[in-house]
Design a protein around this motif. Structure first.
Motif, PDB file in Angstrom:
ATOM      1  N   LEU A   1      -0.377   3.893   3.784  1.00 24.53           N
ATOM      2  CA  LEU A   1      -0.717   5.155   3.123  1.00 24.53           C
ATOM      3  C   LEU A   1      -0.257   6.351   3.951  1.00 24.53           C
ATOM      4  N   THR A   2      -0.320   6.240   5.275  1.00 25.20           N
ATOM      5  CA  THR A   2       0.156   7.351   6.094  1.00 25.20           C
ATOM      6  C   THR A   2       1.678   7.499   5.979  1.00 25.20           C
ATOM      7  N   VAL A   3       2.384   6.375   5.862  1.00 25.15           N
ATOM      8  CA  VAL A   3       3.829   6.451   5.651  1.00 25.15           C
ATOM      9  C   VAL A   3       4.119   7.044   4.273  1.00 25.15           C
ATOM     10  N   ALA A   4       3.262   6.731   3.302  1.00 23.87           N
ATOM     11  CA  ALA A   4       3.420   7.341   1.983  1.00 23.87           C
ATOM     12  C   ALA A   4       3.235   8.850   2.062  1.00 23.87           C
ATOM     13  N   THR A   5       2.309   9.301   2.923  1.00 23.94           N
ATOM     14  CA  THR A   5       2.122  10.738   3.122  1.00 23.94           C
ATOM     15  C   THR A   5       3.346  11.360   3.771  1.00 23.94           C
ATOM     16  N   LEU A   6       3.907  10.641   4.740  1.00 21.01           N
ATOM     17  CA  LEU A   6       5.031  11.167   5.513  1.00 21.01           C
ATOM     18  C   LEU A   6       6.344  11.096   4.744  1.00 21.01           C
ATOM     19  N   LEU A   7       6.579   9.984   4.026  1.00 18.87           N
ATOM     20  CA  LEU A   7       7.859   9.769   3.362  1.00 18.87           C
ATOM     21  C   LEU A   7       7.749   9.685   1.843  1.00 18.87           C
ATOM     22  N   GLY A   8       6.755   8.969   1.360  1.00 20.02           N
ATOM     23  CA  GLY A   8       6.645   8.731  -0.070  1.00 20.02           C
ATOM     24  C   GLY A   8       6.397   9.999  -0.872  1.00 20.02           C
ATOM     25  N   LEU A   9       5.505  10.858  -0.376  1.00 21.37           N
ATOM     26  CA  LEU A   9       5.189  12.100  -1.084  1.00 21.37           C
ATOM     27  C   LEU A   9       6.421  12.993  -1.228  1.00 21.37           C
ATOM     28  N   PRO A  10       7.121  13.326  -0.128  1.00 22.23           N
ATOM     29  CA  PRO A  10       8.304  14.170  -0.317  1.00 22.23           C
ATOM     30  C   PRO A  10       9.423  13.477  -1.096  1.00 22.23           C
ATOM     31  N   ALA A  11       9.584  12.149  -0.894  1.00 20.30           N
ATOM     32  CA  ALA A  11      10.641  11.439  -1.620  1.00 20.30           C
ATOM     33  C   ALA A  11      10.338  11.400  -3.113  1.00 20.30           C
ATOM     34  N   GLY A  12       9.086  11.113  -3.461  1.00 22.17           N
ATOM     35  CA  GLY A  12       8.702  11.095  -4.870  1.00 22.17           C
ATOM     36  C   GLY A  12       8.856  12.459  -5.512  1.00 22.17           C
TER      37      GLY A  12
ATOM     38  N   ILE B   1       0.842  -1.202   0.000  1.00 23.88           N
ATOM     39  CA  ILE B   1       0.000   0.000   0.000  1.00 23.88           C
ATOM     40  C   ILE B   1       0.877   1.253   0.000  1.00 23.88           C
ATOM     41  N   PHE B   2       2.009   1.203   0.704  1.00 27.16           N
ATOM     42  CA  PHE B   2       2.938   2.334   0.693  1.00 27.16           C
ATOM     43  C   PHE B   2       3.434   2.609  -0.728  1.00 27.16           C
ATOM     44  N   ALA B   3       3.828   1.556  -1.440  1.00 23.36           N
ATOM     45  CA  ALA B   3       4.346   1.721  -2.802  1.00 23.36           C
ATOM     46  C   ALA B   3       3.296   2.341  -3.712  1.00 23.36           C
ATOM     47  N   GLN B   4       2.083   1.804  -3.645  1.00 27.70           N
ATOM     48  CA  GLN B   4       1.026   2.295  -4.524  1.00 27.70           C
ATOM     49  C   GLN B   4       0.502   3.656  -4.062  1.00 27.70           C
ATOM     50  N   GLY B   5       0.457   3.860  -2.741  1.00 33.47           N
ATOM     51  CA  GLY B   5       0.000   5.137  -2.213  1.00 33.47           C
ATOM     52  C   GLY B   5       0.948   6.269  -2.543  1.00 33.47           C
ATOM     53  N   THR B   6       2.251   5.968  -2.631  1.00 36.40           N
ATOM     54  CA  THR B   6       3.208   6.995  -3.043  1.00 36.40           C
ATOM     55  C   THR B   6       2.865   7.510  -4.431  1.00 36.40           C
ATOM     56  N   SER B   7       2.491   6.614  -5.333  1.00 40.55           N
ATOM     57  CA  SER B   7       2.081   7.029  -6.669  1.00 40.55           C
ATOM     58  C   SER B   7       0.826   7.890  -6.621  1.00 40.55           C
ATOM     59  N   GLU B   8      -0.100   7.529  -5.741  1.00 43.48           N
ATOM     60  CA  GLU B   8      -1.334   8.296  -5.612  1.00 43.48           C
ATOM     61  C   GLU B   8      -1.054   9.735  -5.196  1.00 43.48           C
ATOM     62  N   LEU B   9      -0.055   9.931  -4.322  1.00 36.77           N
ATOM     63  CA  LEU B   9       0.175  11.236  -3.717  1.00 36.77           C
ATOM     64  C   LEU B   9       1.204  12.089  -4.445  1.00 36.77           C
ATOM     65  N   MET B  10       2.205  11.461  -5.069  1.00 37.03           N
ATOM     66  CA  MET B  10       3.384  12.213  -5.491  1.00 37.03           C
ATOM     67  C   MET B  10       3.121  13.196  -6.620  1.00 37.03           C
ATOM     68  N   LEU B  11       2.070  12.985  -7.414  1.00 38.38           N
ATOM     69  CA  LEU B  11       1.818  13.895  -8.522  1.00 38.38           C
ATOM     70  C   LEU B  11       1.531  15.319  -8.062  1.00 38.38           C
ATOM     71  N   ALA B  12       1.051  15.463  -6.835  1.00 33.61           N
ATOM     72  CA  ALA B  12       0.766  16.805  -6.330  1.00 33.61           C
ATOM     73  C   ALA B  12       2.014  17.678  -6.337  1.00 33.61           C
ATOM     74  N   GLY B  13       3.204  17.071  -6.187  1.00 38.91           N
ATOM     75  CA  GLY B  13       4.440  17.832  -6.183  1.00 38.91           C
ATOM     76  C   GLY B  13       5.151  17.866  -7.522  1.00 38.91           C
ATOM     77  N   LEU B  14       4.574  17.194  -8.551  1.00 38.09           N
ATOM     78  CA  LEU B  14       5.255  17.083  -9.845  1.00 38.09           C
ATOM     79  C   LEU B  14       4.487  17.718 -11.002  1.00 38.09           C
ATOM     80  N   LEU B  15       3.336  18.307 -10.731  1.00 34.81           N
ATOM     81  CA  LEU B  15       2.486  18.803 -11.818  1.00 34.81           C
ATOM     82  C   LEU B  15       3.183  19.828 -12.715  1.00 34.81           C
TER      83      LEU B  15
END
Length: 398
Positions: free
Chosen positions: A136-147, A12-26
């Protein structure tokens, strides 16, 4: 807690990172694809649509599949969609890959929830769901900024390749740890779509899903515009926004961990406490958005209270529709995505009307009160809790 439950959380972390990371890449994606930033934003909307449709559709189509087979198939398609997205120069193709990836991600959520519930005793269901959803919360905490960091420094396509690689690793973990079992319970009733539909038809199930949708909207209406609020209304420098968002993610992780330890024993108490917290924090943001000393800790508390109720929102649906775990999980996933879609939309309406970013906090407070009302009705009208039939030891798939 079985290792497989943690592996599902990693997936879920791997897939959730994809869900969130576009917000920082638009901006980077829009420039590379030759489209406007609003058009690039449709890649996020397309993902939400795929999530909304995918869970119930795939729950029905894979009802007779062994759970591990379904999980691996979903992850293979998800990783493949990101490889295709990384290779294409067409905006239309990329949009299609986002919808397809979200479609199977929603199916993975539903099957993973059922699988985690079955792998643990009844009294540990809340903890199991907090581990899975905690991905998903770890994706918010780490995945989003890392992506975002990878995409900004190596190009957005590199972020897609990274998600594809991480998804492949998670799939290997699923293959190694999730038992190969047949898709049936001791009674065999779960293989009947008609029987599942009957179990799902109880009004209490749909009331619980309404709580899921409204409570999610109550959090997302404020979170969706939190970065803009911090800069425009609070007056923080843009460089501080990432830190505040990370603080929100930390609150989310703490909240869902604590909520998972309470959800099985006191689900209604957790829902009342958590949603009351969401309501008060949202109102606090509406009142104190102009002061950094108020807005910053309130962002942390919004994540904490908002995610603390997540395990109870998940496990209640399973308890109320014990004979239809796959469909119950899929409908609840869809309810989460209704909230994810409706919350920001309501906030956008208020902003378009000129009410300013603090209005999103007041809308969140109103939605929090509505969610509390659904919990109160459910508490007053609940009948005996339907317990699932005892499940025999897993039958290895032939």
């Amino acid at each position: 807690m079985p290792l497989a439950v943690y592996i599902l959380g990693v997936a879920i972390f791997a897939q959730g990172t994809s869900e969130l990371m576009l917000a920082g890449l638009l901006p980077e994606m829009a420039a590379d694809l030759g489209v406007s930033v609003p058009d690039a934003g449709l890649l996020i909307s397309g993902f939400a649509v795929g999530m909304l449709v995918g869970a119930p559709v795939l729950a029905v189509l894979t009802l007779r599949w062994p759970p591990r087979t379904a999980l691996l198939a979903f992850m293979a398609v998800f990783a493949g969609s990101h490889v295709a997205g990384a290779l294409t120069s067409s905006y239309g193709v990329l949009l299609a890959t986002r919808v397809v990836g979200a479609f199977v991600y929603a199916g993975f959520w539903a099957v993973a929830a059922v699988t985690a519930i079955r792998l643990v005793p009844d009294g540990a269901r809340g903890r199991a769901m907090s581990v899975v959803a905690g991905g998903l919360t770890v994706a918010t905490l780490l995945g989003l900024p890392a992506g975002t960091l990878v995409g900004q420094n190596l190009g957005w396509r590199a972020a897609f390749w990274a998600v594809a690689a991480l998804s492949a690793l998670a799939a290997a973990g699923v293959l190694a740890t999730v038992p190969a079992t047949r898709p049936q319970s001791a009674s065999g009733q779960e293989l009947s779509l008609r029987a599942q539909a009957r179990a799902l038809a109880r009004p209490s199930v749909w009331l619980a899903c309404a709580t899921t949708a409204v409570s999610t909207a109550a959090v997302l209406v404020t979170f969706a515009y939190l970065a803009a609020l911090l800069v425009d209304t609070t007056g923080l420098a843009p460089g501080w926004v990432a830190g505040v968002l990370a603080l929100y993610g930390l609150g989310s992780l703490i909240g869902i961990t604590l909520g998972g330890r309470v959800a099985d024993l006191r689900p209604f108490a957790l829902l009342f406490a958590g949603l009351t917290g969401v309501t008060l924090v949202s109102a606090g943001i509406g009142l104190g958005a102009t002061a950094a000393w108020a807005a910053v800790p309130l962002a942390f508390l919004l994540g904490g209270f908002g995610f603390a109720v997540n395990p109870a929102l998940n496990t209640r649906v399973f308890a109320l529709a014990a004979g239809a775990p796959a469909l119950a999980a899929s409908v609840n996933v869809a309810a989460f995505n209704v909230g994810i879609t409706v919350g920001p939309w309501l906030g956008g309406l208020a902003l378009d009307a000129g009410y300013g970013y603090p209005s999103t906090g007041w809308i969140g407070a109103a939605l929090g009160l509505l969610a509390l009302a659904t919990v109160a009705v459910a508490r007053m009208t609940r009948g005996p809790v339907v317990q699932p039939a005892p499940v025999e030891p897993a039958v290895p798939a032939s």
